[in-house]
Design an enzyme around this catalytic site. Structure first.
Site, PDB file in Angstrom:
ATOM      1  N   GLN A   1       0.926  -1.389  -0.198  1.00 28.97           N
ATOM      2  CA  GLN A   1      -0.189   0.125  -0.342  1.00 28.97           C
ATOM      3  C   GLN A   1       0.873   1.003   0.537  1.00 28.97           C
ATOM      4  O   GLN A   1       0.352   1.880  -0.420  1.00 28.97           O
ATOM      5  CB  GLN A   1      -0.762   0.228   1.574  1.00 28.97           C
TER       6      GLN A   1
ATOM      7  N   ILE B   1       3.603   4.575  -0.364  1.00 23.56           N
ATOM      8  CA  ILE B   1       3.579   5.249  -1.413  1.00 23.56           C
ATOM      9  C   ILE B   1       4.885   6.177  -2.056  1.00 23.56           C
ATOM     10  O   ILE B   1       5.086   7.045  -2.748  1.00 23.56           O
ATOM     11  CB  ILE B   1       2.299   5.553  -2.105  1.00 23.56           C
ATOM     12  N   ASP B   2       6.124   5.265  -0.999  1.00 22.85           N
ATOM     13  CA  ASP B   2       6.992   6.532  -0.976  1.00 22.85           C
ATOM     14  C   ASP B   2       8.063   5.758  -1.355  1.00 22.85           C
ATOM     15  O   ASP B   2       9.685   6.222  -1.702  1.00 22.85           O
ATOM     16  CB  ASP B   2       7.265   6.359   1.523  1.00 22.85           C
TER      17      ASP B   2
ATOM     18  N   HIS C   1      -0.703   1.557  -4.674  1.00 14.71           N
ATOM     19  CA  HIS C   1      -1.867   2.868  -4.720  1.00 14.71           C
ATOM     20  C   HIS C   1      -1.396   3.622  -5.892  1.00 14.71           C
ATOM     21  O   HIS C   1      -0.976   4.821  -5.238  1.00 14.71           O
ATOM     22  CB  HIS C   1      -2.142   2.781  -3.454  1.00 14.71           C
TER      23      HIS C   1
ATOM     24  N   THR D   1       0.002  -3.194   8.915  1.00 20.19           N
ATOM     25  CA  THR D   1      -1.026  -2.464   8.113  1.00 20.19           C
ATOM     26  C   THR D   1      -2.052  -3.400   8.693  1.00 20.19           C
ATOM     27  O   THR D   1      -1.963  -4.074   9.541  1.00 20.19           O
ATOM     28  CB  THR D   1      -1.353  -3.284   6.754  1.00 20.19           C
ATOM     29  N   SER D   2      -3.387  -2.102   9.233  1.00 18.45           N
ATOM     30  CA  SER D   2      -4.205  -2.338   9.970  1.00 18.45           C
ATOM     31  C   SER D   2      -5.311  -2.987   9.144  1.00 18.45           C
ATOM     32  O   SER D   2      -5.832  -3.916   9.679  1.00 18.45           O
ATOM     33  CB  SER D   2      -5.225  -0.749  10.491  1.00 18.45           C
TER      34      SER D   2
END
Length: 232
Positions: A101, A103-104, A119, A185-186
């Protein structure tokens, strides 16, 4: 952390032929990048809901708000990959795959060649009008391109759909996995969390997280994932 469970995880990972990692913001916090919804996350204390600020509507109709939020809160160009990124990269390059997930771009910087950035990423920057690719340095100077268009990062905004290629790549790897490892991640954001539905019934399912995730049938190692990866 449960040491017996840790040894079981290590044994499963060693035996896995095609492990797939599903990762989130908790992986990059050790690189100095804040997560999103914790007390120190980038969404804490925002003037408007993040679903509003980081939307396609705000990008085009209130570009100054979108731009200021993104530049002040989401870009960390000096951040370096940490041990978790590096260990995941080594495992993926040998036999596995990563769907993140994040985006870095830190996973790519760690050398991971087998990755889907579900994403998108912040450094895929382009003009929304003429579609010219631009650099972070270009974007840091302002959001208006010389053609008059609005410059944007290639991340999925609220109101936009996930890239079909990213979905199909992710689903294919999950469907062909024999182990799925959820890290940092949750696991409540969809459609990302729904990827687990494509795992084979025989696949080993693990979560390495500070808190347990709301998913059945998963073995959960609760604690700092960095402590786990230090022992791999």
């Amino acid at each position: 952390m449960d040491q017996q469970l840790l040894q079981e995880f290590k044994a499963d990972l060693s035996a896995a032929r095609h492990p797939v990692f599903l990762t989130g913001a908790g992986v990059s916090t050790h690189s100095g990048i804040p997560d999103y919804r914790s007390k120190t996350g980038i969404y804490n204390g925002v003037s408007e809901p993040p679903e509003t600020i980081l939307s396609e509507d705000t990008l085009f109709n209130r570009p100054e708000l979108f731009y200021s939020f993104v530049m002040q809160n989401m870009y960390f160009p000096e951040a370096k990959p940490n041990l978790i990124h590096e260990k995941i990269a080594a495992i993926c390059n040998e036999k596995g795959y990563l769907v993140t997930q994040n985006i870095d771009t830190l996973d790519a910087k760690a050398g991971n060649r087998h990755i889907t950035e579900f994403h998108g990423n912040l450094y895929d920057i382009y003009c929304s009008k003429c579609h010219k690719q631009l650099t972070y340095e270009d974007y840091a100077k302002g959001y208006r391109h010389e053609c008059g268009g609005i410059i944007r990062p290639g991340i999925v905004l609220y109101g936009e759909g996930i890239s079909p290629d990213n979905i199909s790549n992710s689903v294919n790897h999950i469907a062909n996995s024999d182990m799925v490892i959820i890290v940092g991640t949750s696991f409540v954001v969809y459609p990302f969390a729904g990827l687990l539905n494509y795992a084979p019934a025989s696949a080993k399912l693990w979560a390495l997280n500070l808190t347990e995730i709301p998913a059945a049938g998963i073995k959960q190692l609760t604690g700092d994932a960095l402590d786990v990866f230090k022992q791999l």
